[in-house]
Design a protein around this motif. Structure first.
Motif, PDB file in Angstrom:
ATOM      1  N   HIS A 174      -2.566  -3.041   7.474  1.00  0.00           N
ATOM      2  CA  HIS A 174      -1.691  -2.024   8.060  1.00  0.00           C
ATOM      3  C   HIS A 174      -0.642  -1.591   7.039  1.00  0.00           C
ATOM      4  CE1 HIS A 174      -3.300  -2.432  12.115  1.00  0.00           C
ATOM      5  NE2 HIS A 174      -3.390  -3.738  11.854  1.00  0.00           N
ATOM      6  N   ASP A 175      -0.370  -0.286   6.999  1.00  0.00           N
ATOM      7  CA  ASP A 175       0.676   0.205   6.100  1.00  0.00           C
ATOM      8  C   ASP A 175       2.035   0.054   6.771  1.00  0.00           C
ATOM      9  OD1 ASP A 175       0.822   2.266   7.954  1.00  0.00           O
ATOM     10  OD2 ASP A 175       0.095   3.818   6.595  1.00  0.00           O
ATOM     11  N   ASN A 186      -7.421  -6.996   4.156  1.00  0.00           N
ATOM     12  CA  ASN A 186      -8.084  -6.163   3.142  1.00  0.00           C
ATOM     13  C   ASN A 186      -8.823  -6.998   2.105  1.00  0.00           C
ATOM     14  OD1 ASN A 186      -5.801  -7.189   1.936  1.00  0.00           O
ATOM     15  ND2 ASN A 186      -5.314  -5.330   0.810  1.00  0.00           N
ATOM     16  N   GLY A 246       2.372   1.157  10.308  1.00  0.00           N
ATOM     17  CA  GLY A 246       1.536   0.491  11.300  1.00  0.00           C
ATOM     18  C   GLY A 246       0.124   1.034  11.395  1.00  0.00           C
ATOM     19  N   LYS A 247      -0.231   2.003  10.551  1.00  0.00           N
ATOM     20  CA  LYS A 247      -1.584   2.569  10.576  1.00  0.00           C
ATOM     21  C   LYS A 247      -2.528   1.663   9.796  1.00  0.00           C
ATOM     22  CE  LYS A 247       0.025   7.319  10.754  1.00  0.00           C
ATOM     23  NZ  LYS A 247       0.089   8.584  10.015  1.00  0.00           N
ATOM     24  N   LEU A 248      -3.740   1.517  10.314  1.00  0.00           N
ATOM     25  CA  LEU A 248      -4.747   0.693   9.653  1.00  0.00           C
ATOM     26  C   LEU A 248      -5.324   1.447   8.456  1.00  0.00           C
ATOM     27  CD1 LEU A 248      -6.396  -1.962   9.725  1.00  0.00           C
ATOM     28  CD2 LEU A 248      -8.111  -0.692  11.027  1.00  0.00           C
TER      29      LEU A 248
END
Length: 98
Positions: A50-51, A11, A54-56
């Protein structure tokens, strides 16, 4: 452009700081005590981080945005005699619009 060769990871955002002019187009010198806005232009952005699930989570900014930068922080990067700074997405204070 040389900066296009560097793609920030996760990020992070690559920013070229905007240096305010020291004199006007007509040649009038501006005082050094004038308030300066710590801003920059986004040159490149990373894909995001990724949170915990595991989501981008993509970066909220895009190339060409003018942003308000914190007074301190960032990592200085020198590419082909030009100076850039790397910031994390959450370190950027806001975007500036005309």
């Amino acid at each position: 452009m040389i900066a296009k060769r560097l793609i920030p990871s996760l990020n992070r955002i690559l920013v070229e700081k905007v240096i305010p002019p020291s004199k006007t187009n007509s040649g009038i010198l501006l005082p050094q005590t004038a308030p300066k806005l710590n801003s920059g232009k986004v040159v490149a952005v990373g894909p995001g981080a990724h949170d915990k699930d595991g989501k981008l989570v993509p970066v909220m900014l895009k190339e060409g945005d003018t942003v308000l930068l914190p007074e301190y922080g960032g990592t200085q990067v020198k590419l082909a005699d030009k100076e850039y700074h790397l910031y994390r997405d959450e370190d950027i204070l806001g975007t500036l619009h005309d």
